[in-house]
Design an enzyme around this catalytic site. Structure first.
Site, PDB file in Angstrom:
ATOM      1  N   LEU A   1      14.459  -1.900  -1.801  1.00  0.00           N
ATOM      2  CA  LEU A   1      13.641  -2.721  -0.902  1.00  0.00           C
ATOM      3  C   LEU A   1      14.066  -2.427   0.528  1.00  0.00           C
ATOM      4  CD1 LEU A   1      13.455  -6.137  -2.798  1.00  0.00           C
ATOM      5  CD2 LEU A   1      12.178  -4.022  -3.177  1.00  0.00           C
ATOM      6  N   ASP A   2      13.284  -1.581   1.193  1.00  0.00           N
ATOM      7  CA  ASP A   2      13.627  -1.088   2.521  1.00  0.00           C
ATOM      8  C   ASP A   2      13.453  -2.175   3.579  1.00  0.00           C
ATOM      9  OD1 ASP A   2      14.087   1.119   4.522  1.00  0.00           O
ATOM     10  OD2 ASP A   2      12.040   0.551   5.081  1.00  0.00           O
TER      11      ASP A   2
END
Length: 587
Positions: free
Chosen positions: A241-242
């Site tokens: 999850l950037d």
């Protein structure tokens, strides 16, 4: 073990109510929950797998390689096919998981400004290439969830005021009090944008080509759950999850690490683990250490968090010859409870982040580190502080060049120092991640920096496969030496139960020139004492100081040398690491 659809629906409803408590929804929470479950293909008339709580879906054999789809290229081949060939040729018995950095059509930031989440960049290959890789490796997909490209169809629809995406983006007014907003960049936060309804100011955490989503709109959540379902179908076994810490915004707050952000991650965890309990979520939160730890939740949020403090602390240790800061940090880190683990890395496609060192290294120490890296050819990226001043945000340099010397300057110990860094990481609690350019001993790419104008390009070299193969096959090249020695360490690590990511870890007190820790397997049968000389001078260790049990036989797993006198001294060469074990498991 299964759960009923009604129980799962109720749980999702509760999570949605927590997320949207202060938002007026046009759709009832129950309907939204039903739509989310349908998108994930979790059906009311089928048994739904109940994930086992606090279960570790990883072990000591898991090694992740971080790479772009075109880090290795060959004329006449799709880069993803060439990557598969590289992995099969040089990483067959070492790497079992691959973090595929964004492989979608993009407009900037080497993939992190996504134009289309649902397709593969045609310059890399197609979904068939991704699925081929997924047959042999556990693939980590990037979910670039905070923002997308200003050239995406969604943002074009926002500008036109119609179609999907027309209401997907977060806006604010220049007159709003934005003084508390945490910024990772020095560019203006708001982008003035002309739309069909007039001028709007779009929130841009990172750059004006990366426009932030407005998750207050549940349509955005639904769009990303649909993306997640597609990625699962294409073989994703891990999700990164950037920049997720910036997900939820509330004017008048810091707009980072908000409660709603954490609850959104918990909701995604619920949906993903009921679709496939073995899939792992990793949060990429480049923030101070204490805040980063909160993303574990109570083993109900991220399965793994990036150990962002490790790179700056480890580089600082090896260029100063003093492990005090690294040792103090390790002692302060809580053991990851079952069902969670650390994701350890010491180099990545980004630079060496300095925010995670705040509170761990003092300003003078950080200044010395930055100056040393600049002397080694590194660049510095800046951010705006709370008081509007510029502060160093990250150092841009390859790890190989970062470790070419000490604060006194370059020396002859570059490769040994580099291998020492990896030996420390590979022995630590957690899952290790190796950037492809560390595996290959790649040096700074100044030409790419000049061509792109971006500091981060210094560590994003693109290798020609044939040229690289010639270097890797030559025993005299730095690349052959690095790959050979790191591969040896990986093979040894993968055979030791004491290196399970959740095996016990205890910091040893050996002074400031020797960094050491003890690992014990989950069944308590194997102990490994990991000791590294972090200086450019020979050091000795009194073996009785690490309490080796006299009735056991002990050996160094790396050299295979047996220790005949457990009460005597052991001499360590500059940057030598020993893994002293009471049992040998064949690699």
């Amino acid at each position: 073990m299964t759960t009923s659809w009604d129980q799962l629906h109720e749980k999702v409803c509760n999570q949605l109510q927590a997320i949207y408590a202060d938002v007026h929804l046009e759709i009832p929470v129950g309907e939204l929950a039903t739509e989310l479950l349908a998108t994930m293909r979790l059906k009311a008339d089928e048994d739904i797998v109940q994930p086992t709580p606090y279960c570790n879906y990883w072990d000591e054999e898991d090694i992740i390689m971080i790479t772009y789809g075109d880090s290795v290229i060959s004329e006449g081949e799709q880069p993803l096919f060439t990557l598969d060939r590289f992995l099969h040729t040089y990483c067959k018995n070492t790497i079992n998981k691959v973090h595929m950095l964004p492989f979608f059509p993009y407009s900037s930031d080497d993939g992190f400004s996504v134009i289309d989440y649902s397709s593969v960049n045609e310059s890399l290959g197609d979904w068939g290439d991704i699925e081929r890789l997924a047959k042999h490796y556990g693939l980590m997909f990037d979910l670039v969830i905070n923002h997308c490209s200003a050239r995406s169809a969604w943002f074009e629809n926002f500008q036109k005021g119609e179609g999907i995406g027309s209401d997907f983006f977060f806006t604010a007014d220049p007159s709003d009090d934005l003084s508390m907003v945490t910024r990772p960049r020095v560019s203006p936060l708001l982008r003035e944008t002309q739309t069909a309804t007039g001028t709007q100011y779009v929130w841009c955490t990172f750059s004006h080509d990366q426009v932030d989503f407005d998750f207050r709109n549940p349509k955005v959540l639904l769009a990303f759950v649909e993306i997640i379902r597609q990625y699962l179908d294409k073989g994703a076994k891990l999700f990164r999850l950037d920049a997720v810490a910036f997900l939820w915004k509330i004017i008048g707050t810091s707009c980072i690490n908000l409660f709603q952000t954490h609850e959104c991650i918990r909701l995604l965890r619920t949906l993903i683990e009921h679709a496939d309990p073995t899939v792992i979520i990793i949060t990429e939160t480049n923030i101070p250490n204490r805040e980063n730890l909160t993303y574990f939740g109570n083993a109900n949020e991220a399965h793994a968090i990036y150990n962002f403090s490790l790179p700056p602390l480890l580089v600082n240790t090896l260029v100063t010859g003093n492990c005090a800061y690294l040792k103090n940090w390790m002692m302060s880190m809580p053991p990851a409870q079952n069902g969670t683990t650390y994701f350890n890395f010491i180099a990545s496609h980004d630079g060496i982040g300095l925010r995670p060192a705040e509170g761990l290294l003092d300003d003078e120490e950080i200044s010395t580190l930055v100056h040393t890296m600049q002397n080694f050819g590194g660049k510095v990226s800046w951010r705006a502080s709370d008081h509007g001043q510029q502060k160093p945000y990250e150092i841009n340099i390859t790890l190989f060049d970062a470790l070419q010397g000490t604060t006194a300057g370059p020396d002859k110990w570059q490769i040994d120092r580099f291998i020492c860094a990896h030996a420390i990481m590979l022995g630590m609690e957690g899952i290790p991640g190796l950037y492809i350019h560390s595996l290959l001993g790649t040096s700074n790419d100044y030409e790419k920096v000049a061509n792109t104008g971006q500091n981060r390009s210094i560590n994003r070299h693109r290798w020609n496969f044939e040229e690289l193969a010639a270097l890797l096959d030559s025993p005299y090249s730095q690349h052959h030496k690095v790959l050979t020695r790191i591969s040896q360490l990986i093979r040894i690590r993968k055979a030791q139960p004491a290196f399970h990511p959740n095996a016990t870890q205890f910091t040893l007190q050996l002074g400031d020139t020797l960094f050491g820790f003890w690992r014990q397997s989950l069944d308590r049968r194997q102990s490994v004492f990991c000791v590294s000389n972090v200086t450019n001078e020979e050091q000795s260790i009194l073996l009785s100081s690490i309490n080796l049990i006299g009735t056991d036989k002990w050996m160094d797993l790396i050299t295979r040398d047996e220790l005949e006198d457990v009460g005597g001294f052991l001499q360590l060469k500059p940057y030598q690491t020993v893994w002293i074990s009471n049992m040998e498991f064949e690699d």
